[in-house]
Scaffold this motif. Structure first.
Motif, PDB file in Angstrom:
ATOM      1  N   GLY A 132      27.940 -75.752  38.893  1.00 28.88           N
ATOM      2  CA  GLY A 132      28.299 -75.139  40.368  1.00 28.88           C
ATOM      3  C   GLY A 132      26.897 -74.814  40.927  1.00 28.88           C
ATOM      4  N   TYR A 133      25.922 -74.873  40.634  1.00 30.92           N
ATOM      5  CA  TYR A 133      24.632 -74.371  40.808  1.00 30.92           C
ATOM      6  C   TYR A 133      23.560 -75.403  41.156  1.00 30.92           C
ATOM      7  CZ  TYR A 133      27.469 -70.449  39.478  1.00 30.92           C
ATOM      8  OH  TYR A 133      28.487 -69.637  39.025  1.00 30.92           O
ATOM      9  N   THR A 134      24.021 -76.446  41.413  1.00 30.37           N
ATOM     10  CA  THR A 134      22.922 -77.565  41.641  1.00 30.37           C
ATOM     11  C   THR A 134      22.290 -77.686  42.934  1.00 30.37           C
ATOM     12  OG1 THR A 134      24.768 -79.180  41.760  1.00 30.37           O
ATOM     13  CG2 THR A 134      23.818 -78.984  39.522  1.00 30.37           C
ATOM     14  N   GLN A 135      21.288 -78.361  43.150  1.00 32.14           N
ATOM     15  CA  GLN A 135      20.864 -79.101  44.358  1.00 32.14           C
ATOM     16  C   GLN A 135      20.477 -77.809  45.254  1.00 32.14           C
ATOM     17  OE1 GLN A 135      21.957 -83.268  44.866  1.00 32.14           O
ATOM     18  NE2 GLN A 135      23.729 -82.333  44.965  1.00 32.14           N
ATOM     19  N   CYS A 146      25.158 -74.269  53.393  1.00 40.17           N
ATOM     20  CA  CYS A 146      25.195 -73.829  52.079  1.00 40.17           C
ATOM     21  C   CYS A 146      23.941 -73.767  51.169  1.00 40.17           C
ATOM     22  CB  CYS A 146      26.148 -74.835  51.399  1.00 40.17           C
ATOM     23  SG  CYS A 146      25.722 -76.428  51.250  1.00 40.17           S
ATOM     24  N   TYR A 147      24.017 -73.216  50.370  1.00 37.66           N
ATOM     25  CA  TYR A 147      22.582 -72.959  49.728  1.00 37.66           C
ATOM     26  C   TYR A 147      22.368 -73.865  48.454  1.00 37.66           C
ATOM     27  CZ  TYR A 147      19.363 -69.741  46.927  1.00 37.66           C
ATOM     28  OH  TYR A 147      18.235 -69.302  46.490  1.00 37.66           O
ATOM     29  N   PHE A 148      23.590 -74.033  47.831  1.00 41.45           N
ATOM     30  CA  PHE A 148      23.541 -75.074  46.712  1.00 41.45           C
ATOM     31  C   PHE A 148      24.655 -76.310  47.258  1.00 41.45           C
ATOM     32  CE2 PHE A 148      23.222 -71.224  44.055  1.00 41.45           C
ATOM     33  CZ  PHE A 148      21.804 -71.585  43.482  1.00 41.45           C
ATOM     34  N   LYS A 165      31.631 -76.062  48.580  1.00 41.93           N
ATOM     35  CA  LYS A 165      30.630 -75.351  48.955  1.00 41.93           C
ATOM     36  C   LYS A 165      30.966 -74.061  49.540  1.00 41.93           C
ATOM     37  CE  LYS A 165      29.584 -80.084  51.143  1.00 41.93           C
ATOM     38  NZ  LYS A 165      29.723 -80.873  52.239  1.00 41.93           N
ATOM     39  N   VAL A 166      29.804 -73.122  49.202  1.00 44.38           N
ATOM     40  CA  VAL A 166      29.862 -71.801  49.775  1.00 44.38           C
ATOM     41  C   VAL A 166      28.956 -71.781  50.737  1.00 44.38           C
ATOM     42  CG1 VAL A 166      29.503 -69.319  49.099  1.00 44.38           C
ATOM     43  CG2 VAL A 166      30.715 -70.934  47.618  1.00 44.38           C
ATOM     44  N   TYR A 167      29.351 -71.188  52.219  1.00 45.64           N
ATOM     45  CA  TYR A 167      28.587 -71.246  53.267  1.00 45.64           C
ATOM     46  C   TYR A 167      27.766 -69.896  53.605  1.00 45.64           C
ATOM     47  CZ  TYR A 167      30.306 -75.995  54.342  1.00 45.64           C
ATOM     48  OH  TYR A 167      30.697 -77.322  53.815  1.00 45.64           O
ATOM     49  N   SER A 168      26.712 -69.863  54.273  1.00 50.93           N
ATOM     50  CA  SER A 168      26.367 -68.654  54.651  1.00 50.93           C
ATOM     51  C   SER A 168      27.282 -67.905  55.695  1.00 50.93           C
ATOM     52  CB  SER A 168      24.890 -68.913  55.321  1.00 50.93           C
ATOM     53  OG  SER A 168      25.113 -69.805  56.279  1.00 50.93           O
TER      54      SER A 168
END
Length: 642
Positions: free
Chosen positions: A335-338, A386-388, A397-400
């Protein structure tokens, strides 16, 4: 990115200034550099102001980017700088990584200056230049009030002292790089002379700060992440010709990383990825300005190593921001790639290498990363990023947030979506390279020719190029023949078929006297292919032409109030809880040898890029569609085949 101290270096993403090394300068105010390029060049970048995007997904992303940047008040971007200088403030500080308790505060202001300069070049709209000029003027005032020999930051100078002493601190040189890069961009793209003056004063301060240090002290300082300070000073040197700027660039040579790369040793496993990439870009820039081939050797070896052993199907790299053991990617589909900053910087490095060589291989990667990691970064509903780009089955995706996150990937995100025009076209002394198939207009003023590119690519395999010229012009046109286009290609000029002698992975050259209204139709039929992990050929993503396909996995278990935006404190971003339902799996009871027998076009949207995949045992059917179209829901990209 969590504040973690590893080997005395705090790790997180970084960014570098827009590509200026062997491009024509993006403003009429600049006639030439003080320092000429010392190396052979096969392809020159066009002035960004000579390319305009036409309607399509890239222009839509740029518009959302513009709206977000313009919604952030100038006073808030200057707040922490003014507090540090003891000046009166009437605005509030921004949140997240820009809050007054963050040692990274101020980095976003540098990114925003770069993004505004890029938007001005990309659109010609003075609203972006005016806002950038206001930021520059505000920073110049802070620098004057601080009265510390040219020092300028949103934090006190003692953070630099802690870095030099090897004490724990969150990467102050990283932030100074962002500020200097933004100032240089404002000068290059908008002609803001005050920006160059402020940058020169920052450089004068840095020279006096670092000149007395011993080699041992420098080595200690360079253990802390410093972004692309070497690249910034090389670029300033190219403008000023000041040998002190060159000396500063050379001071930021990180022997521990770079010497093994020069010796073609891959020691990248376990390193924080984006601490390293900007250093390589700096060495590439140094090679161009000095001719010293060590920088070229480092850049070549690093790029090939990362692409071949660290890069996922989407073009990104890293897991929890770190490189894996060489080639060992299958255990790192998490869940924390790229981290998207990594991709931003790999694209910068790629442009350097392409300009040196004109090799289509580099543009293959550029396209891969642009469509499958950069374009999907932005939420089409809000413009947040998104960060990752997570790759575990069932993630989302978790967005800012608009005013509370300001991660490093927010800063690079501001730039990502402001400069899509920079990679589409290049030129040599004779003709034009069409490297990307994005709706756009190229105006090559020096040659008196325009190229209008209209396309629905990659939804369609076809691209149309129209020549506009007042008088006939003899000129070669080099059209990229993607390496994935194994089904062949077709080209017509004014309706007449052209025989193609080249193979995929090259440029097709059309050399003729072009007349006004000449029409070129290009088609690269797309086909399905697998992109396997280097260490396990049975774990693979499915691609169609340039597009990585993903399966939407619904929204079960995604609970309000903030399912898609980051509700967490800025030091807890590794605690994303995706709450993936147990029933979600990436297992397919399909032999990898005959996977095409189980994947069929669905045709639901008549675009030809949507498929269904049927599990050979359970009979379950999943939809596959371009990853860049999937937002606000769970998805899967990599599959476990039999």
């Amino acid at each position: 990115m969590k504040k973690q101290l590893v080997n005395n270096a705090l790790f997180f993403c970084t960014l570098l200034i827009p590509f200026i090394s062997i491009a024509q300068y993006p403003g009429q105010h600049l006639n030439k550099l003080s320092v000429d390029t010392k190396v052979p060049i096969k392809a020159y970048a066009f002035n960004l102001a000579n390319v305009r995007l036409l309607d399509g997904p890239f222009k839509e992303n740029m518009k959302r980017d513009e709206q977000w940047i313009m919604s952030i008040a100038t006073d808030r971007l200057l707040h922490d700088f003014r507090v540090t200088a003891g000046m009166k403030v009437t605005s509030k500080s921004l949140g997240g990584w820009e809050s007054m308790d963050s040692e990274l505060r101020g980095h976003t202001t540098g990114h925003v200056m770069s993004a505004l300069a890029l938007l001005y070049a990309s659109t010609g709209d003075s609203i972006y230049k005016n806002k950038g000029d206001s930021l520059v003027a505000g920073l110049a005032q802070v620098q004057m009030v601080l009265n510390q020999g040219g020092y300028l930051s949103a934090f006190p100078q003692h953070l630099i002292d802690r870095c030099i002493a090897g004490q724990q601190v969150w990467a102050p040189w990283y932030t100074l790089h962002k500020i200097m890069a933004g100032l240089i961009d404002m000068y290059l793209y908008t002609g803001d002379m005050q920006a160059l003056s402020v940058a020169k004063k920052m450089s004068a301060w840095a020279y006096e700060k670092l000149r007395p240090l011993t080699a041992e002290q420098i080595a200690v300082m360079l253990k802390n992440e410093f972004g692309g300070m070497n690249d910034a000073f090389y670029n300033l040197y190219s403008i000023t010709g000041n040998p002190k700027d060159l000396k500063l660039a050379e001071i930021f040579y990180n022997k521990k990383l770079l010497d093994p790369l020069a010796a073609k040793q891959d020691d990248l496993g376990g390193l924080h990825a984006n601490t390293q990439i900007p250093k390589i870009i700096g060495e590439a820039r140094g090679y161009e300005l000095t001719g010293h081939t060590k920088g070229k050797d480092i850049s070549d070896f690093f790029w090939n190593t990362v692409i071949n052993t660290q890069t996922y199907a989407t073009g990104g790299n890293s897991d929890k921001e770190h490189f894996a053991k060489p080639g060992q990617l299958s255990p790192h589909l998490t869940g924390y790639t790229q981290e998207t900053c990594n991709t931003y910087n790999m694209l910068k490095l790629t442009r350097h290498l392409f300009c040196w060589t004109g090799d289509e291989t580099y543009m293959d990667y550029y396209e891969q990363a642009l469509y499958n990691d950069i374009l999907p970064q932005q939420d089409p509903e809000t413009g947040m990023v998104c960060y990752f780009t997570p790759l575990k089955a069932g993630v989302f995706k978790v967005y800012s947030t608009r005013f509370q996150s300001f991660w490093c990937c927010v800063g690079t995100g501001f730039e990502n979506h402001a400069k899509y025009g920079e990679g589409i076209y290049y030129h040599n002394d004779k003709g034009v390279f069409v490297s990307l198939f994005i709706p756009s207009v190229l105006n090559w003023k020096e040659k008196g020719i325009k190229i209008i590119q209209k396309t629905n690519y990659p939804k369609s395999a076809n691209t149309n190029l129209k020549i506009i010229t007042k008088s006939p012009i003899e000129m070669p046109l080099y059209i990229r023949y993607p390496s994935w286009a194994v089904s062949g290609a077709s080209i017509t000029v004014n309706g007449k078929s052209i025989k193609i002698k080249q193979a995929p992975g090259s440029f097709i050259m059309l050399n003729r006297k072009w007349k006004n209204g000449d029409n070129i139709e290009v088609s690269f039929p797309m086909s399905l292919r697998l992109v396997a992990t280097p260490d396990n050929p049975k774990i693979a993503a499915i691609a169609y032409g340039p597009m990585v396909l993903a399966a939407p996995m619904g929204k079960e278990g995604i609970v309000p109030p903030a399912p898609f935006s980051d509700p967490l404190k800025h030091d807890d971003y590794y605690t994303y809880d995706y709450k993936i339902p147990n029933k979600i799996s990436n297992q397919l009871n399909i032999s990898i040898k005959d996977y095409k027998n189980w994947i069929k076009p669905s045709g639901n949207d008549n675009s030809g890029d949507e498929f269904s995949i049927k599990d050979g045992t359970t009979g379950g059917v999943l939809t596959l569609k371009p990853f860049y179209e999937i937002h606000r829901g769970r998805y899967n990209i990599y599959w476990q085949f039999k």
